[in-house]
Write a protein that holds these residues in place. Structure first.
Motif, PDB file in Angstrom:
ATOM      1  N   GLY A  73     -43.607  -6.720  13.093  1.00 16.39           N
ATOM      2  CA  GLY A  73     -44.554  -6.621  14.198  1.00 16.39           C
ATOM      3  C   GLY A  73     -44.930  -7.975  14.780  1.00 16.39           C
ATOM      4  N   GLN A  74     -45.886  -7.930  15.707  1.00 18.18           N
ATOM      5  CA  GLN A  74     -46.265  -9.145  16.438  1.00 18.18           C
ATOM      6  C   GLN A  74     -46.777 -10.235  15.497  1.00 18.18           C
ATOM      7  N   ILE A  75     -47.652  -9.870  14.570  1.00 21.22           N
ATOM      8  CA  ILE A  75     -48.207 -10.876  13.652  1.00 21.22           C
ATOM      9  C   ILE A  75     -47.232 -11.165  12.513  1.00 21.22           C
ATOM     10  N   GLY A  76     -46.650 -10.092  11.960  1.00 16.23           N
ATOM     11  CA  GLY A  76     -45.765 -10.245  10.800  1.00 16.23           C
ATOM     12  C   GLY A  76     -44.631 -11.221  11.054  1.00 16.23           C
ATOM     13  N   SER A 136     -41.276  -6.603   4.726  1.00 21.45           N
ATOM     14  CA  SER A 136     -40.973  -5.172   4.708  1.00 21.45           C
ATOM     15  C   SER A 136     -41.526  -4.510   5.951  1.00 21.45           C
ATOM     16  N   ASP A 137     -40.894  -3.399   6.317  1.00 23.91           N
ATOM     17  CA  ASP A 137     -41.347  -2.646   7.495  1.00 23.91           C
ATOM     18  C   ASP A 137     -40.730  -1.251   7.399  1.00 23.91           C
ATOM     19  N   VAL A 138     -41.338  -0.294   8.091  1.00 26.25           N
ATOM     20  CA  VAL A 138     -40.779   1.059   8.106  1.00 26.25           C
ATOM     21  C   VAL A 138     -39.494   1.096   8.928  1.00 26.25           C
ATOM     22  N   ARG A 139     -39.401   0.174   9.891  1.00 26.58           N
ATOM     23  CA  ARG A 139     -38.155   0.053  10.667  1.00 26.58           C
ATOM     24  C   ARG A 139     -37.183  -0.811   9.884  1.00 26.58           C
ATOM     25  N   ASN A 140     -35.894  -0.645  10.191  1.00 28.50           N
ATOM     26  CA  ASN A 140     -34.896  -1.495   9.553  1.00 28.50           C
ATOM     27  C   ASN A 140     -34.477  -2.562  10.556  1.00 28.50           C
ATOM     28  N   LEU A 173     -39.691  -0.147   3.957  1.00 30.79           N
ATOM     29  CA  LEU A 173     -40.777   0.450   3.179  1.00 30.79           C
ATOM     30  C   LEU A 173     -41.716   1.225   4.096  1.00 30.79           C
ATOM     31  N   ASP A 174     -42.036   2.445   3.684  1.00 21.23           N
ATOM     32  CA  ASP A 174     -43.057   3.222   4.396  1.00 21.23           C
ATOM     33  C   ASP A 174     -44.362   3.073   3.626  1.00 21.23           C
ATOM     34  N   VAL A 175     -45.337   2.458   4.251  1.00 22.63           N
ATOM     35  CA  VAL A 175     -46.591   2.153   3.555  1.00 22.63           C
ATOM     36  C   VAL A 175     -47.354   3.412   3.152  1.00 22.63           C
ATOM     37  N   VAL A 183     -60.230   5.815  18.224  1.00 21.21           N
ATOM     38  CA  VAL A 183     -59.826   6.158  16.851  1.00 21.21           C
ATOM     39  C   VAL A 183     -59.421   4.890  16.103  1.00 21.21           C
ATOM     40  N   TYR A 184     -58.838   3.951  16.834  1.00 19.91           N
ATOM     41  CA  TYR A 184     -58.455   2.662  16.235  1.00 19.91           C
ATOM     42  C   TYR A 184     -59.699   1.942  15.707  1.00 19.91           C
ATOM     43  N   GLY A 185     -60.730   1.843  16.546  1.00 19.08           N
ATOM     44  CA  GLY A 185     -61.971   1.155  16.156  1.00 19.08           C
ATOM     45  C   GLY A 185     -62.645   1.859  14.987  1.00 19.08           C
ATOM     46  N   SER A 207     -61.168   3.623  12.711  1.00 19.05           N
ATOM     47  CA  SER A 207     -60.385   3.366  11.484  1.00 19.05           C
ATOM     48  C   SER A 207     -60.630   1.944  10.974  1.00 19.05           C
ATOM     49  N   LYS A 208     -60.796   0.992  11.892  1.00 18.74           N
ATOM     50  CA  LYS A 208     -61.046  -0.389  11.447  1.00 18.74           C
ATOM     51  C   LYS A 208     -62.433  -0.517  10.811  1.00 18.74           C
ATOM     52  N   LEU A 209     -63.423   0.154  11.421  1.00 23.15           N
ATOM     53  CA  LEU A 209     -64.774   0.073  10.851  1.00 23.15           C
ATOM     54  C   LEU A 209     -64.807   0.737   9.469  1.00 23.15           C
TER      55      LEU A 209
HETATM   56  P1  NAD Z   1     -47.558  -4.342  15.486  1.00 18.91           P
HETATM   57  O1  NAD Z   1     -47.697  -2.962  16.022  1.00 18.91           O
HETATM   58  O2  NAD Z   1     -46.889  -5.370  16.316  1.00 18.91           O
HETATM   59  O3  NAD Z   1     -46.785  -4.305  14.082  1.00 18.91           O
HETATM   60  C1  NAD Z   1     -47.033  -3.319  13.121  1.00 18.91           C
HETATM   61  C2  NAD Z   1     -45.772  -3.164  12.291  1.00 18.91           C
HETATM   62  O4  NAD Z   1     -46.041  -2.161  11.314  1.00 18.91           O
HETATM   63  C3  NAD Z   1     -44.560  -2.689  13.112  1.00 18.91           C
HETATM   64  O5  NAD Z   1     -43.471  -3.542  12.914  1.00 18.91           O
HETATM   65  C4  NAD Z   1     -44.289  -1.287  12.579  1.00 18.91           C
HETATM   66  O6  NAD Z   1     -42.915  -0.949  12.555  1.00 18.91           O
HETATM   67  C5  NAD Z   1     -44.870  -1.381  11.184  1.00 18.91           C
HETATM   68  N1  NAD Z   1     -45.225  -0.064  10.648  1.00 18.91           N
HETATM   69  C6  NAD Z   1     -45.702   1.009  11.313  1.00 18.91           C
HETATM   70  N2  NAD Z   1     -45.839   2.059  10.496  1.00 18.91           N
HETATM   71  C7  NAD Z   1     -45.443   1.636   9.272  1.00 18.91           C
HETATM   72  C8  NAD Z   1     -45.320   2.268   8.015  1.00 18.91           C
HETATM   73  N3  NAD Z   1     -45.630   3.567   7.844  1.00 18.91           N
HETATM   74  N4  NAD Z   1     -44.895   1.536   6.975  1.00 18.91           N
HETATM   75  C9  NAD Z   1     -44.550   0.229   7.117  1.00 18.91           C
HETATM   76  N5  NAD Z   1     -44.600  -0.409   8.295  1.00 18.91           N
HETATM   77  C10 NAD Z   1     -45.053   0.292   9.371  1.00 18.91           C
HETATM   78  O7  NAD Z   1     -49.011  -4.817  15.054  1.00 18.91           O
HETATM   79  P2  NAD Z   1     -49.569  -6.310  14.994  1.00 18.91           P
HETATM   80  O8  NAD Z   1     -50.019  -6.671  16.353  1.00 18.91           O
HETATM   81  O9  NAD Z   1     -48.637  -7.195  14.271  1.00 18.91           O
HETATM   82  O10 NAD Z   1     -50.896  -6.063  14.138  1.00 18.91           O
HETATM   83  C11 NAD Z   1     -50.915  -6.165  12.745  1.00 18.91           C
HETATM   84  C12 NAD Z   1     -52.321  -5.857  12.250  1.00 18.91           C
HETATM   85  O11 NAD Z   1     -53.252  -6.719  12.897  1.00 18.91           O
HETATM   86  C13 NAD Z   1     -52.802  -4.429  12.561  1.00 18.91           C
HETATM   87  O12 NAD Z   1     -53.641  -3.993  11.515  1.00 18.91           O
HETATM   88  C14 NAD Z   1     -53.633  -4.608  13.807  1.00 18.91           C
HETATM   89  O13 NAD Z   1     -54.613  -3.609  13.933  1.00 18.91           O
HETATM   90  C15 NAD Z   1     -54.256  -5.967  13.555  1.00 18.91           C
HETATM   91  N6  NAD Z   1     -54.698  -6.610  14.795  1.00 18.91           N
HETATM   92  C16 NAD Z   1     -53.780  -7.033  15.706  1.00 18.91           C
HETATM   93  C17 NAD Z   1     -54.222  -7.622  16.896  1.00 18.91           C
HETATM   94  C18 NAD Z   1     -53.251  -8.108  17.940  1.00 18.91           C
HETATM   95  O14 NAD Z   1     -53.693  -8.525  19.034  1.00 18.91           O
HETATM   96  N7  NAD Z   1     -51.946  -8.096  17.666  1.00 18.91           N
HETATM   97  C19 NAD Z   1     -55.603  -7.774  17.119  1.00 18.91           C
HETATM   98  C20 NAD Z   1     -56.493  -7.278  16.189  1.00 18.91           C
HETATM   99  C21 NAD Z   1     -56.049  -6.723  15.001  1.00 18.91           C
END
Ligand code: NAD
Ligand code: AKB
Length: 309
Positions: free
Chosen positions: A13-16, A35-39, A49-51, A139-141, A143-145
């Motif tokens: 993902g974006q942060i990972g 690890s990620d659910v996608r390959n 890995l599926d979390v 729903v996102y907010g 879940s975070k709270l």
């Molecule tokens: P993202 O959507 O870019 O990446 C999430 C990754 O999780 C994806 O690569 C996806 O394939 C993977 N994923 C989804 N379902 C999965 C599963 N069942 N098992 C394993 N992997 C799975 O998200 P991000 O932007 O990298 O955000 C990461 C975290 O940071 C999240 O908790 C998000 O809420 C939090 N966050 C992000 C931002 C932001 O601006 N990017 C801001 C606030 C909080």
């Protein structure tokens, strides 16, 4: 002290994408398992890995002798509004799986990010304090709270060493954003580079707190490296850098591309943006573990434009 072995979940993902790079530079390639659910084609150790699958998690943690987990898998604000049930299940069950793993002492430390989305329409709109009204209406907010409350509960009740930050919107170019309300602040740079008008899904004056990814990754590593006694907030810390609106960002980009412009076509994400704070008071993080941002708006635009073009 034993060796640090890290598992990053949601690594594609974006942060990972950027966090794994940084952690590998610090701890060595073989000590950071992505690890990620996608390959994906991936340099270094990668496991699909599926979390949501507890058995798979325990097997992987055992296989690599994992000591720390960074849980990044989640469904972001806009995407979760399109599928609230799935958003809730993924965001909650993933965290509870990890908190139990830590409680049972399989890992020593857990990082789980929260968001400015924990705040809601009656939260103070500017300089939102660390402790204040939090009445999210997405729903996102929600879940975070709830996640923050669980983190604090597991820390107090079971001494789980869990650490968390309320990220603002994060801006980066190495990986596309995952379906959030703040994604416009990334997409806009691609339109500018192509010479297109940017169709913005927020209003021109929709001010939101934002941060450059390099600052966010550094904050993440700093809170994870902090002495446990310094980490006094075990729900999640407010974290801030800058705030701007789509109109202000457009003007800043026009300094690089004078012909560039945005067209404002607000959709459902505008309501989400309106329910979030415009600026955040992160003085508690600055006090407790010396947090300090480095990137201002001009520097962010310079970096984004240089790398995207
Ligand atoms: P993202 O959507 O870019 O990446 C999430 C990754 O999780 C994806 O690569 C996806 O394939 C993977 N994923 C989804 N379902 C999965 C599963 N069942 N098992 C394993 N992997 C799975 O998200 P991000 O932007 O990298 O955000 C990461 C975290 O940071 C999240 O908790 C998000 O809420 C939090 N966050 C992000 C931002 C932001 O601006 N990017 C801001 C606030 C909080
Ligand atoms: C989103 O817009 O959903 C994320 C966030 C601020 O949590 N970028």
């Amino acid at each position: 002290m034993g060796k640090t072995r890290i598992l990053v979940i949601g690594a594609l993902g974006q942060i990972g994408t950027e966090l794994v790079e940084k952690l590998r530079a610090m701890h060595g390639e073989d000590n950071v398992i992505a690890s990620d659910v996608r390959n994906a084609q991936y340099e270094g150790i990668f496991e699909q890995l599926d979390v949501m699958n507890k058995d798979q998690i325990y097997t992987l943690v055992k296989k690599y002798d994992i000591t720390e987990v960074y849980l990044l898998a989640a469904m972001l604000s806009a995407k979760a509004e399109e599928n609230p049930d799935m958003g809730w299940k993924l965001n909650m069950n993933s965290l509870l799986n990890m908190l139990h793993l830590a409680k049972e002492d399989w890992i020593k430390k857990l990082y789980w990010p929260s968001s400015i989305a924990v705040f809601g329409p009656t939260t103070p709109l500017t300089h939102t304090p660390q402790h204040t009204v939090a009445d999210p209406n997405t729903v996102y907010g929600i879940s975070k709270l709830a996640g923050e409350r669980w983190c604090e509960y597991f820390h107090k009740r079971y001494r789980v060493d869990v650490r968390s930050l309320r990220y603002p919107g994060l801006i980066s170019y190495k990986s596309p954003p995952g379906g959030g309300t703040t994604d416009y602040a990334i997409n806009i740079f691609y339109s500018a580079a192509k010479g297109d008008i940017y169709p913005c899904f927020l209003k021109e004056n929709a001010t939101l707190p934002m941060m450059y990814m390099e600052d966010a990754v550094r904050a993440t590593i700093e809170i994870m490296e902090a002495d446990p006694d310094e980490v006094k907030v075990r729900s999640a810390y407010n974290l801030a850098a800058i705030s701007f609106s789509p109109g202000e960002l457009t003007k800043e980009i026009q300094k690089f591309y004078p012909e560039f412009d945005s067209l404002y076509q607000p959709d459902f994400r505008q309501q989400i943006a309106e329910s979030w704070p415009q600026s955040i008071d992160d003085s508690v993080a600055r006090e407790d573990w010396n947090w300090k941002h480095e990137f201002d708006l001009t520097r962010i635009c310079e970096e984004m434009i240089e790398n995207i073009t």
